[in-house]
Structure formats: structure tokens, C-alpha cells
Scaffold this motif. Sequence first.
Motif, short mmCIF file in Angstrom:
data_model
loop_
_atom_site.label_atom_id
_atom_site.label_comp_id
_atom_site.label_asym_id
_atom_site.label_seq_id
_atom_site.Cartn_x
_atom_site.Cartn_y
_atom_site.Cartn_z
N SER B 105 0.84 -1.20 0.00
CA SER B 105 0.00 0.00 0.00
C SER B 105 0.88 1.25 0.00
O SER B 105 0.52 2.27 -0.58
CB SER B 105 -0.93 -0.01 1.22
N VAL B 106 2.04 1.16 0.66
CA VAL B 106 2.97 2.29 0.67
C VAL B 106 3.49 2.54 -0.74
O VAL B 106 3.59 3.69 -1.19
CB VAL B 106 4.14 2.03 1.65
N LEU B 107 3.79 1.46 -1.45
CA LEU B 107 4.25 1.60 -2.84
C LEU B 107 3.19 2.30 -3.68
O LEU B 107 3.52 3.15 -4.52
CB LEU B 107 4.53 0.22 -3.44
N ALA B 108 1.93 1.95 -3.46
CA ALA B 108 0.85 2.56 -4.24
C ALA B 108 0.80 4.06 -3.99
O ALA B 108 0.70 4.86 -4.93
CB ALA B 108 -0.48 1.90 -3.88
N GLU B 109 0.91 4.44 -2.71
CA GLU B 109 0.91 5.87 -2.37
C GLU B 109 2.11 6.57 -3.04
O GLU B 109 1.97 7.64 -3.63
CB GLU B 109 0.98 6.05 -0.85
N GLU B 110 3.27 5.92 -2.96
CA GLU B 110 4.48 6.52 -3.53
C GLU B 110 4.40 6.65 -5.05
O GLU B 110 4.90 7.62 -5.62
CB GLU B 110 5.71 5.70 -3.13
N ALA B 111 3.79 5.64 -5.68
CA ALA B 111 3.68 5.69 -7.15
C ALA B 111 2.80 6.85 -7.58
O ALA B 111 3.11 7.56 -8.55
CB ALA B 111 3.11 4.36 -7.66
N ILE B 112 1.72 7.09 -6.84
CA ILE B 112 0.82 8.21 -7.16
C ILE B 112 1.56 9.54 -6.98
O ILE B 112 1.52 10.42 -7.83
CB ILE B 112 -0.43 8.17 -6.26
N ARG B 113 2.28 9.65 -5.88
CA ARG B 113 3.02 10.89 -5.62
C ARG B 113 4.11 11.11 -6.66
O ARG B 113 4.35 12.24 -7.09
CB ARG B 113 3.64 10.86 -4.23
N ALA B 114 4.75 10.02 -7.06
CA ALA B 114 5.80 10.15 -8.08
C ALA B 114 5.19 10.64 -9.39
O ALA B 114 5.80 11.44 -10.11
CB ALA B 114 6.50 8.80 -8.28
N ALA B 115 3.99 10.18 -9.70
CA ALA B 115 3.32 10.61 -10.94
C ALA B 115 2.93 12.09 -10.85
O ALA B 115 3.08 12.85 -11.82
CB ALA B 115 2.10 9.74 -11.20
N LEU B 116 2.45 12.50 -9.67
CA LEU B 116 2.11 13.91 -9.47
C LEU B 116 3.34 14.80 -9.58
O LEU B 116 3.32 15.86 -10.22
CB LEU B 116 1.46 14.11 -8.10
N LYS B 117 4.43 14.33 -8.98
CA LYS B 117 5.68 15.09 -8.99
C LYS B 117 6.14 15.27 -10.44
O LYS B 117 6.57 16.36 -10.83
CB LYS B 117 6.73 14.35 -8.16
N ASP B 118 6.01 14.21 -11.21
CA ASP B 118 6.37 14.25 -12.63
C ASP B 118 5.54 15.32 -13.35
O ASP B 118 6.06 16.11 -14.14
CB ASP B 118 6.15 12.87 -13.25
N TYR B 119 4.26 15.35 -13.01
CA TYR B 119 3.35 16.34 -13.61
C TYR B 119 3.76 17.76 -13.21
O TYR B 119 3.84 18.66 -14.06
CB TYR B 119 1.91 16.04 -13.15
N PHE B 120 4.06 17.96 -11.93
CA PHE B 120 4.50 19.28 -11.46
C PHE B 120 5.79 19.70 -12.15
O PHE B 120 5.92 20.83 -12.61
CB PHE B 120 4.74 19.26 -9.94
N ASP B 121 6.75 18.76 -12.22
CA ASP B 121 8.04 19.06 -12.84
C ASP B 121 7.86 19.47 -14.30
O ASP B 121 8.46 20.45 -14.76
CB ASP B 121 8.97 17.83 -12.76
N LYS B 122 7.04 18.69 -15.01
CA LYS B 122 6.85 18.95 -16.44
C LYS B 122 6.19 20.31 -16.68
O LYS B 122 6.40 20.93 -17.71
CB LYS B 122 5.96 17.87 -17.06
N ASN B 123 5.35 20.72 -15.73
CA ASN B 123 4.58 21.94 -15.94
C ASN B 123 5.09 23.13 -15.12
O ASN B 123 4.42 24.16 -15.07
CB ASN B 123 3.10 21.68 -15.62
N GLY B 124 6.24 22.94 -14.50
CA GLY B 124 6.83 24.02 -13.72
C GLY B 124 5.96 24.48 -12.57
O GLY B 124 5.96 25.66 -12.21
N ILE B 125 5.22 23.54 -11.99
CA ILE B 125 4.36 23.90 -10.85
C ILE B 125 5.17 23.71 -9.56
O ILE B 125 5.75 22.64 -9.35
CB ILE B 125 3.10 23.00 -10.82
N PRO B 126 5.25 24.76 -8.74
CA PRO B 126 6.05 24.62 -7.51
C PRO B 126 5.37 23.69 -6.49
O PRO B 126 4.15 23.58 -6.47
CB PRO B 126 6.09 26.06 -6.97
N TYR B 127 6.21 22.98 -5.72
CA TYR B 127 5.67 22.09 -4.68
C TYR B 127 6.68 21.97 -3.56
O TYR B 127 7.85 22.34 -3.70
CB TYR B 127 5.36 20.71 -5.26
N ASP B 128 6.24 21.45 -2.44
CA ASP B 128 7.11 21.24 -1.28
C ASP B 128 7.74 19.85 -1.39
O ASP B 128 7.04 18.84 -1.31
CB ASP B 128 6.25 21.34 -0.01
N PRO B 129 9.08 19.81 -1.61
CA PRO B 129 9.73 18.51 -1.80
C PRO B 129 9.50 17.55 -0.62
O PRO B 129 9.51 16.33 -0.80
CB PRO B 129 11.22 18.85 -1.92
N GLU B 130 9.28 18.12 0.56
CA GLU B 130 9.02 17.30 1.75
C GLU B 130 7.85 16.34 1.53
O GLU B 130 7.80 15.24 2.06
CB GLU B 130 8.69 18.21 2.95
#
Lengths: 398, 165
Positions: B105-130
Motif C-alpha cells: 500500500s505504501v508503494l501505491a501511495e508513492e507511485a501516485i506521488r511520483a506521478a504527481l511530482k512528474d506532472y509538477f516538474d513537467k509543468n513548472g508547478i512549484p511544490y514542497d519537496p518534503e
Amino acid sequence: MKIIYADNAATTKMSRVAIDAMLPYMEEYYGNPSSLYSVGQKAKEALEQARADVAACFNAEAREIYFTGCGTEADNQAIISAARLGERKGKKHIISTAFEHHAVLHTLDKLKKEGFDITLLDVHSNGIVTAEEVAAAIRPDTCLVTVMYANNEIGTIQPIKEIGAVCKEKGVLFHTDAVQAAGHLHIDVKDQNIDMLSISAHKFYGPKGVGALYARKGIILTNVIEGGAQERGKRGGTENVAEIVSMAAALKDACAHIDEYAEKETKLRDRLIAGLDKIPYGELNGDRVHRVPNNANFCFEGIEGESMLLMLDDKGIMCSSGSACTSGSLDPSHVLLAIGRPHEVAHGSLRLSINEQFTEEDIDYIIASVTEVVQYLRDMSPFWRDLVNGKRPHVFSE
Amino acid sequence: MALYSEKVMDHFLNPRNVGVIEDADGVGEVGNPVCGDIMKIYLKIKDNRIEDVKFETFGCGSAIASSSMATELIKGKTIDEVMEVTNKAVVEALDGLPAHKLHCSVLAEEAIRAALKDYFDKNGIPYDPEEFREHDAEEDVPPEVLEAAEAEKAAAAASCGTKFK
């Protein structure tokens, strides 16, 4: 839905012979074999007949058979006994293999903590160790060689007679964990130079909770279980008469049919192996020829074993895997790692162990189901996608 | 009692949202083949909302079920809502997982966050790395569950041949 139980290396369904043999010793002759009245003495007679019957299956003598609670206990007692005999003479080196059952490996771990030196021989990629390798590892302070007869996961048969001969020549005790072999392969302790041998009833259509240790006369055993004078003082605890009688009946029956069953099973097994060989990027684990007649074990790239098991169970097929997820630990099977399978491939293993009652239709159903399940799981696997796209290297060829 | 709940078996045998989104706005992959599980999540995001989600998983029954359930939990949600979806929510929605399978279940949460992070990175959307640090399975798990997991691990280590009996 048809149920196909293909996990006979894990345990077997009890035979009618074995069930019928045990009932009288639960219903009628329930006495304690140590008691002097008739109902006890009847039990005692049956116990001693069972001992003689078990001994006869291995060309041993009745007094060389000690009944235990399981194969694991027999392994423990054999190894501890050899260690105690050895250390009295200052010999504290034991040779075994990397792919033994944990009953052996964990007992050796315990002795290591006591100061014994343990050599675990590497296993060849075909799942076999050679007598020459055993001979080369023997030292003046070696007190025991313990090598399994047939591996429980990949079914490979070791050159027991040759290893026994090497040990005999060098004066080292030789024990073999024959849990997967007894009742399935011809065993002759004299001809094969075996000093100690462990068996477990539930692997040859007998009951769970009973096993035996053969120890050549003259070998002084060390108790693992202290207690009364049962088993010539070497294993305390009231004898499990009904199950011991049942084990003897099951073994006698299995040994009487070894050739017949082996011929049937080998044919079915080879049909199974030939069918599963057609799945691309999969490979048989263990030698094709030197393996028990009922075992097929494959690794398939790109998928994980537990999900294979669950999907096959949904199709009525019961079998095993050496993946980490089926073991409760982080590592996949130590046996598959010992024959050189990388972790990522060992996670995708499948063991099918049949019996002589399987039909060709059963085998074909298994082949079709495994083929379908492997394809289905690969289709949803990002690891498989990477293999197909060349982002990760294949381990097997197509 | 069976190893897995009926919900887990349902999501394992009939996984929702399996597949690939070729023109995904964010893709996240976690795990590795040596450990025996990899999860990959593809997100299609429109107006700050998860318009579509697909997954691919290499792993055991609970890994596949966790991925399937996680995609169901986030589909149609806003990004802020998705950030609130934890492994605990996945476990609860599956009516529980065995202690030694909680990491799925932790992997599932991490995979979703990794996908969101990818989206933020691609679109230059700022986020809290924490918010996107990788954490291990033992965080966010109640102590009694952890204790059970430890006991189970010890039992697995102690009993001979847990892999093959």
C-alpha cells in the motif's frame, strides 16, 4: 470447478491404505506401548512391526530405525548427534550444500554459533553437487557430510551412492535428508553407503506429524527430546502408534509401486515440462533427467510468483512458488539463488508437483492455465514492458 | 481465515484501470525487480483534476490489488484531494492487508506521488519537496500493526521452510 492439487512436494493426500492402517490403533489398540496389559502390548507389537517394515524399505535393520515427530526432527537429531560424536574427537567441521532444507541449514547455523566450522558447497546451475566436490571439501577434522537426497523445490537428485562412498573411504559420517525421495525412489542404505537418513510420512501419502531417522548401528544418537525410555532411550515421549503404523503402511505401499508410479509420473512430468517450455522467456529449474519423477519447477521473466499462484488457485490449480512474497521474507528462495537465478527471476518461480493419479488432460489443463496466467500478468507488468522494449536485459532466451 | 480479504481478491482478480496512458501528463514508477515489485501510475490531469488514471504492476496479489484500489480512490479527485490519499486509505478501502504486505500500500501511495511530482516538474508547478520524500513502510502504520508485523517476521524466520514445506 475441477480441483487439481499439484503441490505434492508440500504434502500429499493420505492414501486409503494409510488411513485404514491407523484406525484400529485409535479405536481398539489404543494402549500405551509401554504398558504390560494386552491393549498396550498389541500397540507395542504394531510399533515393532512398523519399525521392521520401515527398515525393510531401505534395506536396514529394525533396530536402526528411530521414530520421530517429523522429518525436521530427524534432520536435527542426525546432525546434532554427528556433531556431538565429532567434537569428542576434536572434529568440528561439517560439510553440507547451499540448497538444503531449513531443517538442516538452521541446525547447522546453531552449531556454527557453538564454534563448528560449516562448509556449504555451491550447487551447480543444474541443481546438483558432485562427489568430487564433497571429497575435495573433506578435512581431517570433518565429522559429518549432510547432503539432501532430492531437493524439495527443484527436485534434483544428488549422487548419493558416490558421495556415500567418498565419506566411507574418508571415515566421515554421511547423513541424507531423504524427505522428498523416500517412497518415490529406490533407497538402499547399505549399497548407497548411507549412515543416517531422514524421512517424513506425509510426503508419501502418510499422515503429518510423524517421521523416522535411520541411524546405522554403532552410531550413538544424542537426544533432541529428553524423556522416557521410548525409542531405546533416544527419543522421549509416548509413541504416536497410530501414525507410526500408518506411516509404515504408506511407505510399504509406496515402495511396492515405485517403478510403476515413477514411469507414469515421469511421462506426465515430461509432458508438463515440454508444454511449459513453450512459454517464451521461461526456463526449467534443475536438471531435466536427474530429478524426482513428480517435480516441474520453472522461472518466468517479468512476473511475480505469488500472483501466479493466486490466479492458478482461481482456476482450481494448487501449486507453490519461491517468490519472496510467498515466504514472508524479503528474499526469494535460497534454492533458486543457489543455482544462480538472479533475484528478479527467482521471484517469478512456480513449482508443480504431481502424482501418479494425474491424467494427460490434467497436465494439458495446467499447461494452458499457466500459459494464460503468465501472459495475463506480463501484460500488466511494467517490468515485462521494460524487457520487451529492451530497457532491461533478458536473463533467458526466447 | 484466508490470507486476503474478499475486497483484495476482487481487486486482484478483476483489477480496475489496468493499462497505459500514452499521452499521460504525469508518470510515476516505484519499486524494483530485485525486490519483486514495481508499480507504475499514469495520470491524465485536466483542470487540476485526475481525469484518467491507469496502472501497471509487477508484484504479488496485494501489490496488484493495492494499485487497483489506489487508482479507484484518486480517479476524479482534485490534486489537493489526491495528496490526502495515504497508504492507510488504501489499506482501509481493501478491508485490511496482512502486516507483512503493508508495504504494497505504501508503494501505491508513492507511485501516485511520483506521478504527481512528474506532472509538477513537467509543468513548472512549484511544490514542497518534503511532500514527496520516499518513506518506508513503517511510517503511518499504527504501532500495534507494526508489532504484529515484527512478530510475523520473527515467526517466518523461526519456522523451517516457510517457503516450501
